[in-house]
Design a protein around this motif. Structure first.
Motif, short mmCIF file in Angstrom:
data_model
loop_
_atom_site.label_atom_id
_atom_site.label_comp_id
_atom_site.label_asym_id
_atom_site.label_seq_id
_atom_site.Cartn_x
_atom_site.Cartn_y
_atom_site.Cartn_z
N ARG A 28 30.88 44.79 44.56
CA ARG A 28 31.41 44.31 43.27
C ARG A 28 30.79 42.96 42.98
NH1 ARG A 28 37.61 44.62 41.22
NH2 ARG A 28 37.02 46.81 41.30
N TYR A 30 31.38 41.49 39.69
CA TYR A 30 32.12 40.83 38.61
C TYR A 30 33.45 41.53 38.40
CZ TYR A 30 33.52 39.43 33.91
OH TYR A 30 34.21 38.96 32.84
N GLN A 31 34.46 40.74 38.10
CA GLN A 31 35.74 41.24 37.59
C GLN A 31 36.26 40.19 36.62
OE1 GLN A 31 37.69 41.81 41.34
NE2 GLN A 31 38.66 39.80 41.32
N SER A 32 36.80 40.65 35.52
CA SER A 32 37.21 39.72 34.45
C SER A 32 38.57 39.09 34.76
CB SER A 32 37.25 40.47 33.11
OG SER A 32 38.11 41.59 33.19
N ASP A 33 38.60 38.33 35.86
CA ASP A 33 39.88 37.73 36.27
C ASP A 33 40.25 36.50 35.45
OD1 ASP A 33 37.89 36.20 37.44
OD2 ASP A 33 38.50 36.65 39.49
N SER A 37 45.08 40.88 32.18
CA SER A 37 44.82 42.25 32.63
C SER A 37 45.24 43.22 31.53
CB SER A 37 45.54 42.55 33.94
OG SER A 37 46.93 42.41 33.78
N ARG A 45 45.00 46.63 35.05
CA ARG A 45 43.59 46.67 35.47
C ARG A 45 42.85 45.49 34.84
NH1 ARG A 45 45.73 49.71 38.36
NH2 ARG A 45 45.37 51.94 38.62
N TYR A 46 41.78 45.05 35.53
CA TYR A 46 40.89 44.09 34.90
C TYR A 46 40.33 44.72 33.64
CZ TYR A 46 40.91 41.48 39.29
OH TYR A 46 41.30 40.76 40.40
N THR A 49 34.98 45.49 35.23
CA THR A 49 34.40 45.15 36.52
C THR A 49 32.95 45.61 36.51
OG1 THR A 49 35.10 47.25 37.50
CG2 THR A 49 36.59 45.35 37.79
N GLY A 138 38.68 48.02 34.12
CA GLY A 138 38.07 47.73 35.40
C GLY A 138 38.37 48.76 36.48
N ASP A 140 39.39 50.66 39.73
CA ASP A 140 40.40 50.59 40.78
C ASP A 140 40.35 51.93 41.51
OD1 ASP A 140 43.12 50.96 42.04
OD2 ASP A 140 43.41 48.97 41.18
#
Length: 171
Positions: A28, A30-33, A37, A45-46, A49, A138, A140
């Motif tokens: 991984r 990138y995740q839009s943290d 969410s 979910r993000y 991702t 994103g 999961d």
């Protein structure tokens, strides 16, 4: 200075990739943290991702699996990768991601959520193929189902040979 051509292990090491449950290697990236969410039927979910995904001669198949999220694939380097998509109506779509756009290969590929997907490395001179995937909502693991050979062949008997080739025999 003459630089040697990279091999699969060089790419795995350089990108810090790990084995993936469906086959190949990933990480991984990138995740839009930094965003709120997104609420989905499976839970929060993000928004998005992204991963690197690599197939190699030693691990040349991404087994049939089902994702609930939309996925955009981006080809980076190496040998071409064939994608087989089985739609809900049983139709089969086969596309090739690679750098030879004049031969009809794709640099980008959109796979909507709800489609069975498998990939396999095509023969070439590199011994690997590298893509990225952007997933929205994103990714999961709870939203992914690995293909069960028996169930898939019962659902799509017209694709038995392909399913047998691109799933593991142990379930």
């Amino acid at each position: 200075m003459i630089k040697a051509k990279a091999n699969a292990q060089d790419v795995i090491t350089a990108l810090n990739l790990e084995p993936h449950v469906e086959g190949g290697y990933f990480r991984r990236t990138y995740q839009s943290d930094h965003r709120d969410s997104l609420e989905t039927a499976g839970g929060p979910r993000y928004l998005m991702t992204s991963i690197y995904y690599l197939l190699t001669e030693q691990s040349p198949v991404g087994q049939f699996h089902f994702n609930r999220s939309d996925i955009l694939h981006y080809f980076h380097l190496g040998d071409a990768i064939e994608y087989n998509l089985i739609h809900a109506d049983g139709s089969l779509q086969t596309l090739v991601m690679g750098s030879d756009v004049l031969a009809g290969q794709h640099l980008q590929l959109h796979v909507p959520g709800g489609i069975w997907k498998a990939s396999r490395l095509l023969d070439g001179s590199n011994g690997f193929g590298l893509i990225s995937e952007a997933v929205s909502p994103g990714f999961d693991f709870a939203d992914m189902e690995m293909g069960d050979r028996e169930k898939l062949t019962a659902q799509f008997p017209q694709h038995r040979a392909l399913i047998e080739k691109l799933t593991r025999g142990d379930g």
